[in-house]
Design a protein around this motif. Structure first.
Motif, PDB file in Angstrom:
ATOM      1  N   GLU A  73       0.825  -1.208   0.000  1.00  0.00           N
ATOM      2  CA  GLU A  73       0.000   0.000   0.000  1.00  0.00           C
ATOM      3  C   GLU A  73       0.864   1.265   0.000  1.00  0.00           C
ATOM      4  O   GLU A  73       0.543   2.261  -0.670  1.00  0.00           O
ATOM      5  CB  GLU A  73      -0.916  -0.006   1.227  1.00  0.00           C
ATOM      6  N   GLU A  76       2.421   1.766  -3.450  1.00  0.00           N
ATOM      7  CA  GLU A  76       1.423   2.265  -4.391  1.00  0.00           C
ATOM      8  C   GLU A  76       1.113   3.734  -4.137  1.00  0.00           C
ATOM      9  O   GLU A  76       0.929   4.514  -5.083  1.00  0.00           O
ATOM     10  CB  GLU A  76       0.155   1.417  -4.290  1.00  0.00           C
ATOM     11  N   ALA A 252       1.299   5.964   3.894  1.00  0.00           N
ATOM     12  CA  ALA A 252       0.436   5.839   2.711  1.00  0.00           C
ATOM     13  C   ALA A 252      -0.773   6.760   2.839  1.00  0.00           C
ATOM     14  O   ALA A 252      -1.183   7.420   1.873  1.00  0.00           O
ATOM     15  CB  ALA A 252      -0.002   4.389   2.532  1.00  0.00           C
TER      16      ALA A 252
END
Length: 383
Positions: A73, A76, A252
């Motif tokens: 995560e 990304e 994130a």
């Protein structure tokens, strides 16, 4: 006891290592200490980030080894940030923590060529001033703009020329972009990868520390060509097993959900910057108004060594700054102020710094002008 290796012995003392103990001693003596040393603001991360890590630490799998892959995560989210902010597409490897350029060079048993960043060159590195035999052997060039400690910024034309020369000389450009989001007055720091051809020669490092007030969380990332980043990942696989994944989860969230929080945080730093610039200038330090970072690079009179000034300011007035000499010989003649506390405390720190400057100037003036005969007379008068 086995002897320490030459590589360990070659490491200098880290500039901030002694400051906590010195602060404790001064506070114990009753002194009001103002710490403008480390680039570590007294501000909180985004509320959403605090909420996310509070949730994440309760998830058992977050406490397991992250290894090189880490939390997907977070990878990304980094990819989305690089695309949104710089228009760059990447598969990302996280890089937790800040690596000292000097320490890494010494520990790899490489030779370091130190280039003094000076105001007459706008604190930029001019490769033409580096000896040809040094350039021929050079494998890595470290660049950090917006710059710590000088707060200098690099024009696009300069970066274009640096990328061109690195390609020509087969040099890996290591671009430290930790302050990409901490900028003022309409300036928008670029990624090195916004420069044509940079992907062939550069690796870029980013950090959660400054943008999101997450210095102690030790989380960041590296991006670049697969072979460059892959080499970093391979070395790291023998050093650690990655950042705590709950921190990666919170990071994130910061990257994905806190874009609207950043301008508010930057506005607070701008308020502090303006107070620091105005008050230190009034106190006798003619500083430029930086367009980025959280630092002032304050000039000193030529007859006052930065280490002497820093020590006197700490011991006499309880204000922590970093002497320029701690950043290498090229930093002599300056000291670094981190505008990491309130405008009121910054103004008080500047007032104290001005008092120390006047005392040192007075002492230096007497020492510079006094002849041996005058010193004799002064001694007789005191007697």
């Amino acid at each position: 006891m086995p002897a320490l290796t030459d590589r360990v012995l070659s490491l200098p003392e880290y500039p901030l290592a002694r400051i906590p103990a010195q602060k404790r001693e001064l506070i114990a003596r009753g002194m009001d200490v103002i710490d403008l040393g480390a680039g570590d603001a007294d501000l909180s991360p985004p509320p959403k980030v605090i909420e996310r890590i509070t949730e994440a630490v309760r998830i058992p799998t977050m406490s397991r080894y992250g290894f090189a892959l880490g939390l997907v995560e977070f990878r990304e989210a980094v990819s989305r940030f690089m695309k949104r902010r710089f228009g760059q597409d990447y598969t990302i490897v996280p890089e937790p923590g800040y690596n000292s350029y000097l320490g890494g060079t010494l520990l790899s048993e490489a030779s370091m060529y130190k280039y003094p960043l000076r105001p007459e060159e706008n604190f930029l590195i001019n490769l033409d001033r580096i000896p040809a035999d040094v350039l021929k052997k050079t494998k890595i060039l470290y660049l950090n703009y917006p710059n710590n400690p000088t707060s200098a910024i690099a024009p696009k034309e300069y970066l274009e020329e640096i990328v061109r020369r690195c390609k020509e000389l087969d040099i890996l450009l290591v671009y430290d972009n930790a302050y990409s989001e901490l900028a003022y007055d309409g300036y928008v720091p670029p990624s090195i990868f916004e420069i044509e051809g940079a992907r062939d020669v550069a690796i870029e490092f980013h950090s959660m520390s400054k943008t999101y007030n997450m210095t102690g969380w030790r989380c960041g990332w590296a991006c670049g060509k697969a072979e460059f980043v892959g080499a970093v990942a391979k070395v790291k696989s023998f050093i650690d097993t990655g950042t705590f994944m709950a921190i990666q989860a919170a990071a994130a969230t910061a990257l994905d959900e806190c874009a609207d929080w950043i301008p508010t945080n930057v506005a607070e730093f701008k308020r502090r910057r303006d107070a620091a610039v105005d008050s230190f200038s009034e106190a006798g330090f003619p500083v430029a108004r930086p367009k980025a970072t959280m630092y002032l690079w304050c000039p000193l009179p030529k007859n006052i060594p930065s280490a002497v000034f820093g020590e006197r300011l700490l011991q006499d007035e309880g204000v922590v700054v970093l002497p320029g000499s701690l950043f290498g010989p090229g930093g002599e003649g300056f000291f670094r102020v981190s505008f990491i506390t309130s405008p009121e405390r910054l103004r008080e720190a500047a007032t104290r710094a001005g008092r120390v400057l006047k005392r040192l100037q007075s002492q230096a003036g007497v020492e510079t002008r006094a002849t041996p005969r005058q010193e004799e007379r002064q001694g007789m008068a005191r007697a």
